[in-house]
Motif scaffolding. Sequence first.
Motif, short mmCIF file in Angstrom:
data_model
loop_
_atom_site.label_atom_id
_atom_site.label_comp_id
_atom_site.label_asym_id
_atom_site.label_seq_id
_atom_site.Cartn_x
_atom_site.Cartn_y
_atom_site.Cartn_z
N HIS A 1 33.16 -40.60 -44.69
CA HIS A 1 32.75 -40.93 -46.06
C HIS A 1 32.26 -42.37 -46.13
CE1 HIS A 1 36.56 -43.07 -46.45
NE2 HIS A 1 37.19 -41.98 -46.06
N GLY B 1 29.17 -42.49 -47.99
CA GLY B 1 29.19 -41.84 -49.29
C GLY B 1 28.36 -42.55 -50.34
N ILE C 1 24.96 -41.02 -52.05
CA ILE C 1 24.89 -40.80 -53.50
C ILE C 1 23.69 -41.53 -54.09
CG2 ILE C 1 26.04 -41.28 -55.70
CD1 ILE C 1 27.37 -39.01 -54.29
N THR D 1 29.60 -36.18 -49.82
CA THR D 1 30.82 -36.83 -50.32
C THR D 1 31.85 -37.16 -49.25
OG1 THR D 1 32.02 -34.76 -50.72
CG2 THR D 1 30.55 -35.54 -52.47
N ALA E 1 30.51 -31.04 -56.78
CA ALA E 1 30.21 -32.41 -57.19
C ALA E 1 29.11 -32.40 -58.24
CB ALA E 1 29.79 -33.26 -56.00
N VAL F 1 26.54 -35.29 -59.82
CA VAL F 1 26.08 -36.67 -59.69
C VAL F 1 25.14 -36.98 -60.85
CG1 VAL F 1 24.85 -38.33 -58.25
CG2 VAL F 1 26.32 -36.59 -57.18
N LEU G 1 33.92 -35.21 -58.33
CA LEU G 1 34.18 -34.10 -57.41
C LEU G 1 35.33 -33.29 -58.00
CD1 LEU G 1 33.97 -32.58 -54.68
CD2 LEU G 1 35.59 -34.28 -53.76
N VAL H 1 37.08 -38.98 -49.73
CA VAL H 1 35.89 -39.50 -50.39
C VAL H 1 36.08 -40.97 -50.75
CG1 VAL H 1 35.50 -37.21 -51.38
CG2 VAL H 1 36.56 -38.98 -52.78
N THR I 1 36.50 -43.18 -53.38
CA THR I 1 36.86 -43.03 -54.79
C THR I 1 36.30 -44.14 -55.68
OG1 THR I 1 38.97 -44.11 -54.32
CG2 THR I 1 38.94 -41.71 -54.28
N THR J 1 33.16 -44.64 -55.67
CA THR J 1 31.87 -44.06 -56.01
C THR J 1 32.01 -42.70 -56.68
OG1 THR J 1 30.91 -45.18 -54.10
CG2 THR J 1 29.63 -43.39 -55.06
N ILE J 2 33.02 -41.94 -56.25
CA ILE J 2 33.20 -40.56 -56.71
C ILE J 2 34.60 -40.41 -57.30
CG2 ILE J 2 33.20 -38.13 -56.05
CD1 ILE J 2 31.49 -39.00 -53.58
#
Length: 608
Positions: free
Chosen positions: A14, A17, A21, A60, A69, A71, A78, A92, A94, A96-97
């Motif tokens: 990740h 990631g 993204i 991810t 997910a 985006v 997610l 992942v 976290t 960013t996601i």
Amino acid sequence: MTRTRFQTFDDPSHAKGPERIEALRAALREIGADGFVVPRADEHQSEYVPANAERLAWLTGFTGSAGTAIVLADRAALFVDGRYTVQAPAQVDTRTITVVPLAETSPEAWLGTHLKAGQSLAYDPWLHTPDGLARLERAATKAGATLRAVETNLVDAVWAGRPRPPAGRIAVHPEALAGEGAADKLARIRAALREGGLDGLVVSDPHNLAWAFNLRGADIAHTPLALGYALIPVEDRAVLALTSPEFDPDLRGALAPLADLLPRTTFPGALAALCAGAARLRLDAATGSAALRSLVEAAGGVADVGPDPITAMKAVKNAAEIAGTRAAHHRDGLAVTRFLAWLDRAGPVTEIEAVEALEDFRAESGNLRDVSFPTISGSGANGAIVHYRVTRATDRRSEAGELFLIDSGAQYADGTTDITRTVAVGTPSDEMRARFTRVLKGHIAIARAVFPEGTTGAQIDALARLSLWEAGLDYDHGTGHGVGAFLSVHEGPQRIAKTGTVALKPGMILSNEPGYYKAGAYGIRIENLVLVEERPIPGGERAMLGFETLTLAPIDRRLVVPDLLGAADAAWLDAYHARVRERLAPDLDGETRAWLEAATSPLAGALA
């Protein structure tokens, strides 16, 4: 010479990631869209997907078998179920996601909060069913936004080095193992279509395609599938449109009387031809994509979205499939018992060492085709991650006073297996033993259950949880899933779960796997496969069913609290262990046989 293993231990990456993204957001800006939905799915809604369809993992870092997910320009989420609420945040980025448990918020509810009026949400119509798309449409409409189908998946557009589509070898599954010829299966399918007033069936589920035509392939890991589609008209010849171009002469010869064999790329044209004259075609609600519905309707046909009749037929195993499954479980029980004896003697081992040892024991039979899923090998706290998958980064050595949970399965030409055992490493704590015993009581409650015809899995799911509930405990997964015959280890429609609405029928195979998970400490799961069978009761007024336990391997008696288990359940455990000894001992080496004798000695005496 080192043999090729079926399981690898690569670390989910990740680290890229945020970069990936942002690449996806750049692609969104290029087409003027405001968001994109990335389900963990291929065009067949498969649980295990080919490498080129692992879009969610690539984007991810999350490697679970289910998730979605979304985006947007300013945020990404997610969505995962209860199996992955521990795993997902560990995989992942976290920052960013945001990982969102489905039990708290659905993707549609999240969109209602974060999608703004006037925005557009892009999606790939091959990766969503009509029902799934309808839920997205309702959420977008409520937010004042719109949905936008894209011809090229936006993840594919930014995925440098994306793997090529699979092209595995396809083989005929022998009728001696299938128990029924493909021509007879097709006749049954057509009869069901006529009864439903349908002109044909679009087979979008590769499992159903494999069953109907007695084929097995190698397009994805762990499940012997050939990816592609089939068209089964009520009157005309069937059409098979397969992804793999490897059509050997034997395959062509076996299929020639049944179907036209076409490349996957010609499928839309074949579907359009079948739709001529406003044909009414059944489209599987579970695996048929929104794109398929659009193709049918654009060609003038009527897409009748509903259950594929093959699914229910496939779920009820015939005599040959049941016999093959029993043989596979005997073979597998020998391998698992040898492994458990090795594990007991070896002392502390790493999780990867355990996975490799178990695979070696299975391979020594000479019949192993593949593992039926990546082995879950969790020591200590890793055992509390329901679908934990060990990597070289997470691999740890077991320690005294811990539990070791190993959930594994195998694919043999005559059957598919799935078994979980939780074993003590050194001396377990009183809490571990008490909670293991409550899980075992739930397992035995299912194994001993007798129920009337028409009973669903939802109606008996609570039996597995009662002892845990009494202690204020529970688990966040179903108690049992259906299992195929040298097909998917997770097969519907039958299941034992709160959502199991399908009536159980003789010939269905399911897992029996209650569990308990203490985050950061240990996990417990006990799993056998069971066969639904008729269970006549003298003097009874209704036709009754019950379960035959298929799996043969000892359950760790060291983790049992006899007084908590109770006399009736102890008697079941002793009877099960006696059957394990009787079936397996003659085929084991002397050292393992002696270990098995001790591991399955009667428990009931401890209650005297």
